[in-house]
Design a protein around this motif. Sequence first.
Motif, mmCIF file in Angstrom:
data_model
loop_
_atom_site.group_PDB
_atom_site.id
_atom_site.type_symbol
_atom_site.label_atom_id
_atom_site.label_comp_id
_atom_site.label_asym_id
_atom_site.label_seq_id
_atom_site.Cartn_x
_atom_site.Cartn_y
_atom_site.Cartn_z
ATOM 1 N N ASN A 112 0.810 -1.229 0.000
ATOM 2 C CA ASN A 112 0.000 0.000 0.000
ATOM 3 C C ASN A 112 0.840 1.275 0.000
ATOM 4 O OD1 ASN A 112 -2.395 -1.596 0.193
ATOM 5 N ND2 ASN A 112 -2.035 -1.779 2.400
ATOM 6 N N LYS A 113 2.104 1.148 -0.373
ATOM 7 C CA LYS A 113 2.937 2.358 -0.375
ATOM 8 C C LYS A 113 3.829 2.441 -1.607
ATOM 9 C CE LYS A 113 3.987 4.207 3.395
ATOM 10 N NZ LYS A 113 4.513 4.669 4.712
ATOM 11 N N LEU A 114 4.685 1.451 -1.841
ATOM 12 C CA LEU A 114 5.673 1.580 -2.913
ATOM 13 C C LEU A 114 6.082 0.212 -3.448
ATOM 14 C CD1 LEU A 114 7.572 3.716 -4.365
ATOM 15 C CD2 LEU A 114 9.330 2.983 -2.728
ATOM 16 N N GLU A 115 6.219 0.145 -4.752
ATOM 17 C CA GLU A 115 6.822 -1.013 -5.419
ATOM 18 C C GLU A 115 8.092 -0.530 -6.107
ATOM 19 O OE1 GLU A 115 5.807 -4.362 -8.884
ATOM 20 O OE2 GLU A 115 4.204 -3.125 -8.015
ATOM 21 N N TYR A 116 9.186 -1.271 -5.945
ATOM 22 C CA TYR A 116 10.449 -0.774 -6.478
ATOM 23 C C TYR A 116 11.343 -1.924 -6.922
ATOM 24 C CZ TYR A 116 12.271 -2.166 -1.915
ATOM 25 O OH TYR A 116 12.609 -2.884 -0.803
ATOM 26 N N SER A 117 12.309 -1.570 -7.771
ATOM 27 C CA SER A 117 13.366 -2.507 -8.170
ATOM 28 C C SER A 117 14.643 -1.710 -8.400
ATOM 29 C CB SER A 117 12.994 -3.272 -9.440
ATOM 30 O OG SER A 117 13.057 -2.440 -10.579
ATOM 31 N N ILE A 118 15.770 -2.317 -8.026
ATOM 32 C CA ILE A 118 17.084 -1.715 -8.247
ATOM 33 C C ILE A 118 17.957 -2.764 -8.929
ATOM 34 C CG2 ILE A 118 19.154 -0.776 -7.154
ATOM 35 C CD1 ILE A 118 17.430 0.367 -4.975
ATOM 36 N N VAL A 119 18.594 -2.368 -10.033
ATOM 37 C CA VAL A 119 19.392 -3.299 -10.822
ATOM 38 C C VAL A 119 20.791 -2.727 -11.043
ATOM 39 C CG1 VAL A 119 19.615 -4.530 -13.018
ATOM 40 C CG2 VAL A 119 17.341 -4.175 -12.016
ATOM 41 N N ILE A 120 21.800 -3.530 -10.722
ATOM 42 C CA ILE A 120 23.182 -3.267 -11.119
ATOM 43 C C ILE A 120 23.522 -4.349 -12.144
ATOM 44 C CG2 ILE A 120 25.592 -3.196 -10.374
ATOM 45 C CD1 ILE A 120 24.649 -2.212 -7.665
ATOM 46 N N PRO A 121 23.774 -3.978 -13.406
ATOM 47 C CA PRO A 121 23.838 -4.969 -14.485
ATOM 48 C C PRO A 121 24.973 -5.970 -14.404
ATOM 49 C CG PRO A 121 24.467 -2.793 -15.290
ATOM 50 C CD PRO A 121 23.928 -2.603 -13.904
ATOM 51 N N GLN A 122 26.021 -5.690 -13.598
ATOM 52 C CA GLN A 122 27.149 -6.614 -13.488
ATOM 53 C C GLN A 122 27.501 -6.847 -12.033
ATOM 54 O OE1 GLN A 122 30.053 -4.379 -15.829
ATOM 55 N NE2 GLN A 122 30.014 -5.984 -17.381
ATOM 56 N N LYS A 123 27.816 -8.113 -11.693
ATOM 57 C CA LYS A 123 28.290 -8.416 -10.344
ATOM 58 C C LYS A 123 29.735 -7.980 -10.160
ATOM 59 C CE LYS A 123 25.292 -12.329 -9.182
ATOM 60 N NZ LYS A 123 25.264 -13.758 -8.760
ATOM 61 N N ALA A 124 30.498 -7.977 -11.246
ATOM 62 C CA ALA A 124 31.912 -7.578 -11.185
ATOM 63 C C ALA A 124 32.077 -6.230 -11.865
ATOM 64 C CB ALA A 124 32.794 -8.625 -11.861
ATOM 65 N N ILE A 125 32.707 -5.295 -11.161
ATOM 66 C CA ILE A 125 32.941 -3.957 -11.683
ATOM 67 C C ILE A 125 34.451 -3.740 -11.798
ATOM 68 C CG2 ILE A 125 32.480 -1.494 -11.397
ATOM 69 C CD1 ILE A 125 29.954 -3.190 -11.611
ATOM 70 N N VAL A 126 34.896 -3.226 -12.921
ATOM 71 C CA VAL A 126 36.320 -2.977 -13.120
ATOM 72 C C VAL A 126 36.777 -1.881 -12.161
ATOM 73 C CG1 VAL A 126 38.093 -2.240 -14.758
ATOM 74 C CG2 VAL A 126 36.197 -3.680 -15.526
ATOM 75 N N PHE A 127 37.889 -2.132 -11.494
ATOM 76 C CA PHE A 127 38.399 -1.197 -10.495
ATOM 77 C C PHE A 127 38.623 0.177 -11.109
ATOM 78 C CE2 PHE A 127 41.759 0.913 -8.110
ATOM 79 C CZ PHE A 127 41.355 0.715 -6.796
ATOM 80 N N GLY A 128 38.173 1.220 -10.405
ATOM 81 C CA GLY A 128 38.395 2.585 -10.848
ATOM 82 C C GLY A 128 37.427 3.098 -11.888
ATOM 83 N N THR A 129 36.426 2.278 -12.286
ATOM 84 C CA THR A 129 35.444 2.741 -13.266
ATOM 85 C C THR A 129 34.217 3.281 -12.523
ATOM 86 O OG1 THR A 129 34.557 0.472 -13.508
ATOM 87 C CG2 THR A 129 36.299 1.173 -15.023
ATOM 88 N N SER A 130 33.034 2.798 -12.854
ATOM 89 C CA SER A 130 31.827 3.264 -12.182
ATOM 90 C C SER A 130 30.785 2.156 -12.132
ATOM 91 C CB SER A 130 31.245 4.499 -12.879
ATOM 92 O OG SER A 130 30.877 4.188 -14.221
ATOM 93 N N ILE A 131 29.877 2.267 -11.179
ATOM 94 C CA ILE A 131 28.786 1.300 -11.016
ATOM 95 C C ILE A 131 27.534 1.877 -11.655
ATOM 96 C CG2 ILE A 131 27.396 -0.003 -9.373
ATOM 97 C CD1 ILE A 131 29.636 0.379 -7.324
ATOM 98 N N ALA A 132 27.006 1.181 -12.642
ATOM 99 C CA ALA A 132 25.764 1.616 -13.280
ATOM 100 C C ALA A 132 24.578 1.105 -12.455
ATOM 101 C CB ALA A 132 25.682 1.099 -14.712
ATOM 102 N N VAL A 133 23.604 1.966 -12.197
ATOM 103 C CA VAL A 133 22.448 1.612 -11.385
ATOM 104 C C VAL A 133 21.177 2.077 -12.091
ATOM 105 C CG1 VAL A 133 21.299 1.851 -9.156
ATOM 106 C CG2 VAL A 133 23.791 1.878 -9.260
ATOM 107 N N GLU A 134 20.192 1.198 -12.136
ATOM 108 C CA GLU A 134 18.870 1.561 -12.656
ATOM 109 C C GLU A 134 17.839 1.314 -11.555
ATOM 110 O OE1 GLU A 134 16.675 0.942 -16.802
ATOM 111 O OE2 GLU A 134 16.580 -0.866 -15.571
#
Length: 263
Positions: A112-134
């Motif tokens: 009765n309040k909110l439905e949500y989803s959060i996705v990070i497309p990769q489990k492994a992220i290259v060091f020093g790059t960035s984490i993509a989030v949707e």
Amino acid sequence: MSNGKVDKTTEILNHRWPNFVGADGSGSSSKGVTLGATNYEWPFEVIIPGSTAESVAGLHDSYINYKLKATIARGRLAYDLHAHKSVRVIRTLDPAALELSHAMTVENIWPNKLEYSIVIPQKAIVFGTSIAVEMKFTSLLKGLRIGTVKCHLVEVQEFSIPGPAFSNKSHKKSRDIESWSFELDEQESYRDMIDDSGQGGFVLKEALPLPKSLKKCLQDCETHGIKIRHKVKFNIALHNPDGHTSEVIISLNPRQNTFTDNY
């Protein structure tokens, strides 16, 4: 009074090349040759076993590092000369590794309040790059407004020294690496359809830049009693139509969700 600190050094890799110049002996007792005054180069190589532990630097409690040591034996009446060079051993994932293609996803409903989803497309992220989030949000309460979305990158460090049965020494701590805040623009973020179900909602896509220094953030690893892991936490503020605020707290890796209402 003990502070629980344990000092221990373990040699995990050692390779010795034959002498570049002179006899087959070693150290100051070797029979050498006299070299003229100029520059000399002796190329060399070694194949490092695939099981070799990667370098771990930037920790206060422990580390794994490698050094090349060169020695010039000068005879019994003179000190030997030594030179050292640090070398980093970096372990990388195979391009076909599942961690590069599998996503981390959390989906849930606050009734009765909110439905949500959060996705990070990769489990492994290259060091020093960035984490993509949707992030996707669908309001289930008329008049509910989504406020500031805060993201935190947390590093968990675990150290252990094996011993006799039931006497292993271990220590665990965590530190905040980086944080980001985003404001949801309701007009620009709203979509008439955000998934296959056909329902509307808000979509927020962001990139979370990572530190490029090992002093600020380490790579994930688990070797020789050192275990480093990371997780991303999300705090989502909700402004209810009656004036009170709510908060959704989400943690990716491991998965965890918490709902709180503040009156």
